[in-house]
Write an enzyme that holds these catalytic residues in place. Structure first.
Site, PDB file in Angstrom:
ATOM      1  N   LYS A 156      28.353  42.399  37.235  1.00 54.86           N
ATOM      2  CA  LYS A 156      29.172  42.915  38.341  1.00 54.86           C
ATOM      3  C   LYS A 156      30.399  43.638  37.792  1.00 54.86           C
ATOM      4  O   LYS A 156      30.781  44.719  38.272  1.00 54.86           O
ATOM      5  CB  LYS A 156      29.575  41.753  39.258  1.00 54.86           C
ATOM      6  N   LYS A 224      41.820  43.898  40.647  1.00 53.01           N
ATOM      7  CA  LYS A 224      41.454  42.556  40.163  1.00 53.01           C
ATOM      8  C   LYS A 224      40.218  42.639  39.260  1.00 53.01           C
ATOM      9  O   LYS A 224      40.184  42.059  38.174  1.00 53.01           O
ATOM     10  CB  LYS A 224      41.159  41.648  41.359  1.00 53.01           C
TER      11      LYS A 224
HETATM   12  P1  NA7 Z   1      39.189  38.580  51.407  1.00 57.57           P
HETATM   13  O1  NA7 Z   1      38.842  39.173  52.732  1.00 57.57           O
HETATM   14  O2  NA7 Z   1      40.536  38.840  50.789  1.00 57.57           O
HETATM   15  O3  NA7 Z   1      38.972  36.977  51.571  1.00 57.57           O
HETATM   16  C1  NA7 Z   1      39.347  36.091  50.569  1.00 57.57           C
HETATM   17  C2  NA7 Z   1      38.916  34.680  50.916  1.00 57.57           C
HETATM   18  O4  NA7 Z   1      39.313  33.821  49.819  1.00 57.57           O
HETATM   19  C3  NA7 Z   1      39.597  34.140  52.187  1.00 57.57           C
HETATM   20  O5  NA7 Z   1      38.665  33.298  52.832  1.00 57.57           O
HETATM   21  C4  NA7 Z   1      40.753  33.340  51.579  1.00 57.57           C
HETATM   22  O6  NA7 Z   1      41.221  32.318  52.425  1.00 57.57           O
HETATM   23  C5  NA7 Z   1      40.076  32.741  50.363  1.00 57.57           C
HETATM   24  N1  NA7 Z   1      41.019  32.246  49.357  1.00 57.57           N
HETATM   25  C6  NA7 Z   1      41.917  32.962  48.629  1.00 57.57           C
HETATM   26  N2  NA7 Z   1      42.612  32.158  47.794  1.00 57.57           N
HETATM   27  C7  NA7 Z   1      42.145  30.888  48.030  1.00 57.57           C
HETATM   28  C8  NA7 Z   1      42.457  29.614  47.475  1.00 57.57           C
HETATM   29  N3  NA7 Z   1      43.377  29.474  46.523  1.00 57.57           N
HETATM   30  N4  NA7 Z   1      41.775  28.538  47.926  1.00 57.57           N
HETATM   31  C9  NA7 Z   1      40.834  28.682  48.889  1.00 57.57           C
HETATM   32  N5  NA7 Z   1      40.485  29.853  49.444  1.00 57.57           N
HETATM   33  C10 NA7 Z   1      41.132  30.944  49.011  1.00 57.57           C
HETATM   34  O7  NA7 Z   1      38.119  38.977  50.284  1.00 57.57           O
HETATM   35  P2  NA7 Z   1      36.610  39.497  50.446  1.00 57.57           P
HETATM   36  O8  NA7 Z   1      35.891  38.637  51.427  1.00 57.57           O
HETATM   37  O9  NA7 Z   1      36.626  40.968  50.646  1.00 57.57           O
HETATM   38  O10 NA7 Z   1      36.056  39.247  48.960  1.00 57.57           O
HETATM   39  C11 NA7 Z   1      35.659  37.961  48.507  1.00 57.57           C
HETATM   40  C12 NA7 Z   1      35.093  38.082  47.099  1.00 57.57           C
HETATM   41  O11 NA7 Z   1      33.940  38.943  47.079  1.00 57.57           O
HETATM   42  C13 NA7 Z   1      36.071  38.684  46.096  1.00 57.57           C
HETATM   43  O12 NA7 Z   1      35.906  38.047  44.849  1.00 57.57           O
HETATM   44  C14 NA7 Z   1      35.661  40.145  46.039  1.00 57.57           C
HETATM   45  O13 NA7 Z   1      36.061  40.759  44.823  1.00 57.57           O
HETATM   46  C15 NA7 Z   1      34.175  40.097  46.243  1.00 57.57           C
HETATM   47  P3  NA7 Z   1      42.427  32.597  53.498  1.00 57.57           P
HETATM   48  O14 NA7 Z   1      41.755  33.143  54.712  1.00 57.57           O
HETATM   49  O15 NA7 Z   1      43.364  33.585  52.832  1.00 57.57           O
HETATM   50  O16 NA7 Z   1      43.027  31.259  53.716  1.00 57.57           O
END
Ligand code: NA7
Length: 284
Positions: A156, A224
Site C-alpha cells: 500500500k 501520513k
Molecule cells: P478518518 O475519516 O479520519 O477516520 C479515522 C478513524 O480513526 C475515526 O473513526 C477515528 O475516531 C479513529 N481514530 C483516530 N485516532 C484514534 C485513536 N487513537 N483511537 C481510536 N480510534 C481512533 O479516516 P478514513 O476513514 O478516511 O481512513 C481510515 C484509514 O484508512 C487510514 O489509515 C487511511 O489512511 C486509510 P474518531 O471518530 O475521531 O473518534
C-alpha cells in the site's frame, strides 16, 4: 460471520454498513462513542479501520483495548494504512493468544467504500484470508495477496508513493506549461494521446481543471502515508530522494492550511511560487 468493526470514519462507516447489508452480524465501535471496545468478545473477526499506527496500537493494546479479551481462533483484520514493521510486531503479540493477524489496507476512495468496490491489498496467512473472503466480497471488488502479514501495508505504501510522485509530476508540468503560455486544456489531449497518460492524471485532471480541491483523499492522509513510506525506507536503508522532496511540498501545503483539502491542492503551492494559476475553461 460475526464481525466487530472498529473505526467509523470516512472509510469505516460505509464498509461496516455494506457488511450489514450482506447479512453479516456486525457490532460497531468508534472512539467518540465511548471508551470500551464493545463487541470484540465473541466476534470471529475484529476489523479495524482507523487513522494511524498509534490508533491501532491503542485499540489493540491500550488500557481498554481488545487484547485482554482475545480468544484463540479469532482474526484481527486491519484496513488502516500503518507501518509494516508495527504490523508485524502487533501480529507477533496476538499470535501468543492463538489469534491471526491479516493486514488489508485498501485503495479506492470514499466513493469505492460506499459502492462496495474497494481493492484490498492483503498480507497474511492464506487460510485466514480464505476465511475472510465473504467479508472482502461484501465490501470490495478485488483482493491482491502480497505475502505474509505486513506485506499488504508495504505494498500500500509503495502504491501511494507512486500516486504522490505521478501527481507531483503532473502538477509541475501544468505549472510550467501555464508559465510558458501553454494552457492546461491544450496540453491535456497531448498527455492523453501519449505514453505520459496515467490513471492518476485521468482521475485528477477534471477536478484540477474545475479547481475543485475538496477532499477525495485528504492531503493530511497522503502526507501520513508519505511519512510512513519514508520511515519504512529508512528502516530498510533505502534512499528515496524524490519522495523526500515531495514530503517538503506536502509539509508546506499543510502549513498553508490545505491539510483537509485533497492532495491535488499541492498544485496551489507551485502556482504561488510561479505566480500563475492553472485554469480550464470550466473554471473561468
Ligand atoms: P478518518 O475519516 O479520519 O477516520 C479515522 C478513524 O480513526 C475515526 O473513526 C477515528 O475516531 C479513529 N481514530 C483516530 N485516532 C484514534 C485513536 N487513537 N483511537 C481510536 N480510534 C481512533 O479516516 P478514513 O476513514 O478516511 O481512513 C481510515 C484509514 O484508512 C487510514 O489509515 C487511511 O489512511 C486509510 P474518531 O471518530 O475521531 O473518534
Amino acid at each position: 460471520m460475526r464481525v466487530a468493526f472498529l473505526g467509523l470514519g470516512i472509510m469505516g462507516r460505509p464498509m461496516a454498513s455494506n457488511l450489514v447489508k450482506a447479512g453479516h452480524e456486525v457490532t460497531v465501535w468508534n472512539r467518540t462513542a465511548g471508551k470500551d471496545v464493545e463487541g470484540a468478545r465473541g466476534a470471529e473477526v475484529i476489523w479495524l479501520c482507523v487513522s494511524d499506527t498509534k490508533a491501532v496500537e491503542s485499540i489493540l493494546f491500550g488500557p481498554q483495548g481488545v487484547h485482554e479479551s482475545l480468544a484463540e481462533g479469532q482474526i484481527i483484520l486491519d484496513s488502516s494504512t500503518i507501518a509494516p514493521s508495527a504490523t508485524r510486531r502487533f501480529a507477533e503479540r496476538v499470535a501468543a493468544k492463538g489469534v491471526q493477524y491479516v493486514d488489508a489496507p485498501v485503495t479506492g476512495s470514499k466513493i469505492a467504500a460506499e459502492a462496495g468496490t474497494l481493492i484490498f491489498i492483503v498480507g497474511g496467512d492464506e487460510a485466514a484470508i480464505e476465511r475472510l473472503k465473504p467479508l472482502f466480497a461484501a465490501t470490495g471488488k478485488k483482493i491482491f495477496r502480497m505475502g505474509e502479514t505486513g506485506k499488504g501495508e508495504a505494498a500500500k505504501l509503495v502504491m501511494n508513493l507512486q500516486i504522490a510522485l505521478i501527481y507531483e509530476g503532473f502538477a509541475e508540468a501544468l505549472t510550467l506549461a501555464t508559465k510558458l503560455g501553454v494552457d492546461a486544456e491544450t496540453l491535456l489531449p497531448l498527455i492523453e494521446a501519449s505514453m505520459v497518460r496515467s490513471g492518476v492524471v485521468d482521475y485528477k485532471a477534471p477536478f484540477v481543471l474545475k479547481r475543485d480541491f475538496s477532499a477525495n483523499f485528504p492531503l493530511r492522509l497522503m502526507l501520513k502515508d508519505i511519512r510512513l513510506a519514508l520511515e519504512a525506507a529508512k528502516e530498510a536503508r533505502v534512499k528515496l530522494p524524490g519522495l523526500e522532496t515531495v514530503e517538503e511540498i506536502y509539509d508546506m501545503a499543510a502549513e498553508d492550511g490545505h491539510e483537509d483539502l485533497d492532495y491535488a491542492a499541492t498544485l496551489t503551492l507551485l502556482e504561488k511560487w510561479a505566480g500563475v494559476e492553472v485554469k480550464g475553461a470550466s473554471a473561468a
